[in-house]
Design a protein around this motif. Structure first.
Motif, PDB file in Angstrom:
ATOM      1  N   THR A 333      29.527  -9.085  22.104  1.00 40.06           N
ATOM      2  CA  THR A 333      28.731  -7.874  21.929  1.00 40.06           C
ATOM      3  C   THR A 333      29.637  -6.772  21.412  1.00 40.06           C
ATOM      4  N   ILE A 334      29.284  -6.210  20.253  1.00 37.56           N
ATOM      5  CA  ILE A 334      30.035  -5.090  19.685  1.00 37.56           C
ATOM      6  C   ILE A 334      29.057  -3.923  19.542  1.00 37.56           C
ATOM      7  N   PHE A 335      29.368  -2.804  20.143  1.00 41.40           N
ATOM      8  CA  PHE A 335      28.395  -1.712  20.188  1.00 41.40           C
ATOM      9  C   PHE A 335      29.095  -0.372  20.074  1.00 41.40           C
ATOM     10  N   THR A 336      28.308   0.647  19.765  1.00 40.63           N
ATOM     11  CA  THR A 336      28.777   2.020  19.811  1.00 40.63           C
ATOM     12  C   THR A 336      27.911   2.792  20.802  1.00 40.63           C
ATOM     13  N   GLN A 337      28.369   3.951  21.192  1.00 38.05           N
ATOM     14  CA  GLN A 337      27.630   4.743  22.163  1.00 38.05           C
ATOM     15  C   GLN A 337      26.249   5.122  21.640  1.00 38.05           C
ATOM     16  N   ARG A 338      26.140   5.296  20.324  1.00 35.60           N
ATOM     17  CA  ARG A 338      24.865   5.738  19.757  1.00 35.60           C
ATOM     18  C   ARG A 338      23.828   4.619  19.729  1.00 35.60           C
ATOM     19  N   ASP A 339      24.239   3.363  19.950  1.00 35.91           N
ATOM     20  CA  ASP A 339      23.309   2.241  19.852  1.00 35.91           C
ATOM     21  C   ASP A 339      22.183   2.310  20.873  1.00 35.91           C
ATOM     22  N   ARG A 340      22.462   2.889  22.016  1.00 32.27           N
ATOM     23  CA  ARG A 340      21.405   2.954  23.025  1.00 32.27           C
ATOM     24  C   ARG A 340      20.262   3.865  22.585  1.00 32.27           C
ATOM     25  N   GLY A 341      20.548   4.769  21.645  1.00 25.48           N
ATOM     26  CA  GLY A 341      19.517   5.686  21.182  1.00 25.48           C
ATOM     27  C   GLY A 341      18.356   4.990  20.497  1.00 25.48           C
ATOM     28  N   ILE A 342      18.622   3.835  19.878  1.00 25.28           N
ATOM     29  CA  ILE A 342      17.543   3.119  19.180  1.00 25.28           C
ATOM     30  C   ILE A 342      16.462   2.695  20.159  1.00 25.28           C
ATOM     31  N   HIS A 343      16.862   2.373  21.397  1.00 30.40           N
ATOM     32  CA  HIS A 343      15.869   1.965  22.396  1.00 30.40           C
ATOM     33  C   HIS A 343      14.989   3.143  22.815  1.00 30.40           C
ATOM     34  N   HIS A 344      15.579   4.321  22.913  1.00 29.77           N
ATOM     35  CA  HIS A 344      14.774   5.500  23.232  1.00 29.77           C
ATOM     36  C   HIS A 344      13.735   5.737  22.134  1.00 29.77           C
ATOM     37  N   PHE A 345      14.133   5.509  20.883  1.00 29.88           N
ATOM     38  CA  PHE A 345      13.202   5.656  19.760  1.00 29.88           C
ATOM     39  C   PHE A 345      12.064   4.649  19.881  1.00 29.88           C
ATOM     40  N   PHE A 346      12.403   3.378  20.146  1.00 35.23           N
ATOM     41  CA  PHE A 346      11.376   2.344  20.231  1.00 35.23           C
ATOM     42  C   PHE A 346      10.483   2.533  21.458  1.00 35.23           C
ATOM     43  N   LEU A 347      11.066   3.001  22.571  1.00 30.38           N
ATOM     44  CA  LEU A 347      10.262   3.214  23.763  1.00 30.38           C
ATOM     45  C   LEU A 347       9.222   4.310  23.533  1.00 30.38           C
ATOM     46  N   LYS A 348       9.601   5.333  22.784  1.00 31.83           N
ATOM     47  CA  LYS A 348       8.637   6.386  22.472  1.00 31.83           C
ATOM     48  C   LYS A 348       7.499   5.840  21.615  1.00 31.83           C
ATOM     49  N   LYS A 349       7.826   4.893  20.728  1.00 34.50           N
ATOM     50  CA  LYS A 349       6.795   4.314  19.869  1.00 34.50           C
ATOM     51  C   LYS A 349       5.944   3.291  20.620  1.00 34.50           C
ATOM     52  N   GLU A 350       6.540   2.646  21.625  1.00 35.89           N
ATOM     53  CA  GLU A 350       5.838   1.559  22.313  1.00 35.89           C
ATOM     54  C   GLU A 350       4.759   2.071  23.240  1.00 35.89           C
ATOM     55  N   PHE A 351       5.021   3.189  23.913  1.00 36.55           N
ATOM     56  CA  PHE A 351       4.075   3.690  24.911  1.00 36.55           C
ATOM     57  C   PHE A 351       3.303   4.888  24.366  1.00 36.55           C
ATOM     58  N   PRO A 352       1.975   4.878  24.516  1.00 36.59           N
ATOM     59  CA  PRO A 352       1.160   5.980  23.977  1.00 36.59           C
ATOM     60  C   PRO A 352       1.383   7.277  24.743  1.00 36.59           C
ATOM     61  N   SER A 353       1.351   8.374  24.003  1.00 32.18           N
ATOM     62  CA  SER A 353       1.458   9.696  24.617  1.00 32.18           C
ATOM     63  C   SER A 353       0.119  10.099  25.217  1.00 32.18           C
ATOM     64  N   GLU A 354       0.127  11.204  25.945  1.00 31.01           N
ATOM     65  CA  GLU A 354      -1.108  11.701  26.557  1.00 31.01           C
ATOM     66  C   GLU A 354      -2.153  12.020  25.486  1.00 31.01           C
ATOM     67  N   ALA A 355      -1.712  12.645  24.396  1.00 30.79           N
ATOM     68  CA  ALA A 355      -2.656  12.986  23.324  1.00 30.79           C
ATOM     69  C   ALA A 355      -3.217  11.730  22.668  1.00 30.79           C
ATOM     70  N   GLU A 356      -2.380  10.724  22.526  1.00 31.00           N
ATOM     71  CA  GLU A 356      -2.840   9.478  21.897  1.00 31.00           C
ATOM     72  C   GLU A 356      -3.854   8.752  22.781  1.00 31.00           C
ATOM     73  N   VAL A 357      -3.629   8.790  24.092  1.00 33.33           N
ATOM     74  CA  VAL A 357      -4.592   8.180  25.018  1.00 33.33           C
ATOM     75  C   VAL A 357      -5.957   8.846  24.851  1.00 33.33           C
ATOM     76  N   ASP A 358      -5.969  10.157  24.795  1.00 34.28           N
ATOM     77  CA  ASP A 358      -7.235  10.884  24.663  1.00 34.28           C
ATOM     78  C   ASP A 358      -7.894  10.601  23.308  1.00 34.28           C
ATOM     79  N   ARG A 359      -7.084  10.528  22.262  1.00 22.94           N
ATOM     80  CA  ARG A 359      -7.643  10.305  20.931  1.00 22.94           C
ATOM     81  C   ARG A 359      -8.290   8.927  20.821  1.00 22.94           C
ATOM     82  N   LEU A 360      -7.615   7.919  21.387  1.00 21.39           N
ATOM     83  CA  LEU A 360      -8.152   6.569  21.314  1.00 21.39           C
ATOM     84  C   LEU A 360      -9.407   6.442  22.180  1.00 21.39           C
ATOM     85  N   ALA A 361      -9.392   7.090  23.339  1.00 20.05           N
ATOM     86  CA  ALA A 361     -10.589   7.070  24.196  1.00 20.05           C
ATOM     87  C   ALA A 361     -11.775   7.696  23.469  1.00 20.05           C
ATOM     88  N   GLN A 362     -11.533   8.818  22.801  1.00 21.04           N
ATOM     89  CA  GLN A 362     -12.621   9.493  22.091  1.00 21.04           C
ATOM     90  C   GLN A 362     -13.148   8.630  20.951  1.00 21.04           C
TER      91      GLN A 362
END
Length: 630
Positions: A333-362
């Protein structure tokens, strides 16, 4: 030789079981439910395949990946066992009908299905009229919210057992902490079943973690490592773009054909790459985590991670694809400190926000007619709303768990749901809390992986302790902490591999002159993007070249750039892309043609429309033709 060993010899040609296999099989055949935890390569599949061939009825195997199902069926057929099949979204409707008829006629002993197949009324009706003798849950950690690869569809399995009768259940996985084990048994209702845990240690694997300060240094170290490896291996990257571009870099640096594999490729492309790798046509595959599960290739000598994995379980499962033949192999495994940031990006995309929940429900409420079920083509629905397919699927399941709606049917294309309009508002807070809980658990998994990378002492001990195993016999070599020679090339991991870290590094990175490593930021895709942004007509010849690139991303960017420049002379070059194997490239091509507005392309768009199978491309083509007919 007793009857069980005779059956083992008859069907698989083996004289002896591997450790744990016989205990699991005998426990199951005695009528007990079993949770079996065995390391990758320990032979989990045989634990249910042999009983399936011995039991009178059908064995139903829940499996999370299409490639995994296909691989298992092919392996059985190579052994002359032709009574296994699978049902999943890769099949045509006709093929599904034929295979279901085969199940009805007793042609099959083993049937692999994806968990969402449980939603099919037709399939469940068929099962109710079929003798099912065994239910197998492969990759059983997917059923647990505490697991690293939680799949909401796996929650349906508990109700499946109620529908088909109290048949024995076998749950199998290679990675399950104590919390995950508990959750598996509760979700499947097998708390009183046997737990057979064969341990987590893989003594033939050597673990090496390297932290680099820059991306450039990370790639230099990776190339140095790979130049020292003569066996075959897998390289895991964090994104599709990096996957394609690092493969391109390796072709330049190693002078050999390097394959890449990610979920953005067509299913047939992925299958061809997987088969070619297994046959040895490619020595190295650069991939995202979409590749590898269930791949029956025992001689993988190294697995290289070029990022921080999303969890300890994901890391150990992917690293464990090395050395399934028991021979020494390296997990790097070869990594840099910034590599963990990609997971934060994907986690934000994976889980719907409060506004998105309301929009899809509507959006669902707007489609609702009182007393009637709502049918949605949910993948299209995702695109229209700006959601990913995963977000829509997750929300539908959470709403169902919270009693907001009932999913009557669901497959890879459609979902039929029934609900009351005011239910969304009543359960809104509970739904948002469920999303927050799942997100926090994922962050917790990532944090545990980061802690593992930073932990003092033996790497192997830290990994095994995470899974609850304390005792183990330290092999030699073990890891870069126990055996620093792994970082200097003093140890030879195997008879065909060398690991001359510092020697190789000196060879390719001499002080004067230095080897110039291509910067991955300057990809062909970004080159095309820059030409398009500049509206540089002089760059059109280069864009025409890039249209022939094997990289899907590069072709997309080149088409997009041509659309921005808007020259009618480009149209003939774009017309060939209307037949591109990738539907997104076809989509970009339609948009570019629409921007250019040259109606000489009209007949070609009409021909494409006759064969197109993607709804978003059909809509785009129809809009163009309507516009050009005015």
């Amino acid at each position: 030789m007793d009857a069980l060993h005779e059956e083992l010899k008859r069907w698989f040609g083996y004289d002896e079981f591997r450790p744990g296999q016989e205990e699991i099989i005998r426990t199951l055949l005695s009528g007990q439910d079993v949770l079996g935890i065995m390391t990758t390569g320990a032979g989990k599949s045989l634990c249910y395949q042999l009983p399936a061939l011995m039991l009178p009825g059908l064995t139903l195997v829940i499996s999370p990946l299409i490639a995994l199902m296909q691989d298992q069926v092919q392996n059985l057929e190579r052994r002359g066992i032709h009574c296994a099949t699978f049902l999943n979204s890769s099949l045509t409707k006709r093929e599904i009908v034929e295979r279901m008829e085969g199940i009805r006629n007793g042609r099959y002993k083993i049937v692999y299905i994806a968990p969402e197949r449980i939603r099919s009324r037709e399939f469940m009706t068929l099962l109710s009229r079929t003798q099912v003798s065994l239910l197998v849950v492969d990759e059983a950690h997917c059923i647990s919210e505490w697991g690293h690869d939680f799949r909401t569809d796996y929650l349906l399995i508990g109700s499946l057992r109620e529908r088909i009768g109290q048949v024995p259940i076998m749950a199998l996985t290679a990675t399950a902490t104590k919390e995950v084990q508990e959750d598996i048994t509760v979700q499947l209702g097998i708390e009183d079943g046997a737990r057979i845990i064969m341990g987590y240690d893989r003594p033939n694997l050597a673990f090496i973690f390297r932290r680099e300060t820059t991306v450039e240094n990370k790639y230099k170290e990776a190339v140095a490592f790979l130049r020292g490896q003569r066996g075959c291996g897998i390289i895991y990257t964090s994104s599709r773009g990096e996957c394609e571009e690092f493969a391109r870099l390796l072709r330049q640096q190693l002078g050999e054909e390097i394959a890449f594999y990610h979920a953005g490729m067509q299913a047939e492309e992925r299958r061809q790459i997987q088969d070619a790798f297994i046959r040895g046509k490619f020595r190295i595959v650069v991939a995202t985590n979409a590749f590898g599960m269930g791949i029956d290739k025992p001689d993988i000598r190294f697995v290289l991670h070029l990022h921080v994995p999303s969890s300890v379980e994901a890391y150990y499962q992917e690293a464990g694809r090395a050395g399934r033949d028991g021979k020494p192999s390296i997990c790097m495994t070869i990594f840099t400190q910034r590599d963990r940031g990609i997971h934060h990006f994907f986690l934000k995309k994976e889980f719907p926000s409060e506004a998105e929940v309301d929009r899809l429900a509507q959006r669902l409420i707007d489609l609702h007619t009182e007393g009637e079920a709502v049918r949605i083509r949910w993948r299209e629905f995702a695109g229209i709303q700006g959601f990913t397919e995963e977000k829509v699927s997750l929300l539908l399941h959470i709403w169902e768990q919270q009693g907001v709606l009932l999913i009557e049917e669901m497959d890879s294309q459609d979902a039929v749901v029934r609900f009351e309009k005011n239910a969304f508002a009543k359960k809104r807070n509970e739904v948002l809390m469920t999303i927050s809980r799942l997100k926090l658990r994922r962050y917790g998994k990532l944090h545990s992986m980061v802690e593992l990378l930073a932990a003092e002492g033996c790497r192997r001990q830290a990994i095994l302790r995470y899974f609850g195993q304390e005792g183990f016999a330290r092999p030699h070599p073990c890891c870069d902490r126990c055996d620093p020679g792994l970082l200097t090339g003093c140890y030879t991991p195997g008879p065909v591999d060398r690991y001359p870290w510092r020697d190789v590094l000196r060879e390719i990175l001499p002080a004067d002159p230095p080897v110039v490593m291509p910067r991955l930021a300057k990809t062909e895709g970004e080159e095309a993007y820059a030409i398009g942004e500049a509206r540089d007509e002089a760059g059109l010849p280069r864009l025409y070249e890039l249209l022939k690139s094997p990289s899907v991303n590069t072709r997309r960017m080149a088409v997009s750039a041509i659309g921005k420049i808007r020259r009618a002379e480009s149209v003939p070059y774009l017309l060939t892309l209307l037949k591109d194997v990738n539907p997104q490239v076809r989509q970009y091509t339609l948009k570019a043609l629409r921007k250019i507005g040259d109606r000489q392309a009209k007949s070609y768009v009409e021909e494409m429309l006759k064969r197109e199978d993607k709804e978003y491309n059909i809509r785009e083509a129809q809009a163009i033709l309507k516009e050009w007919s005015g």
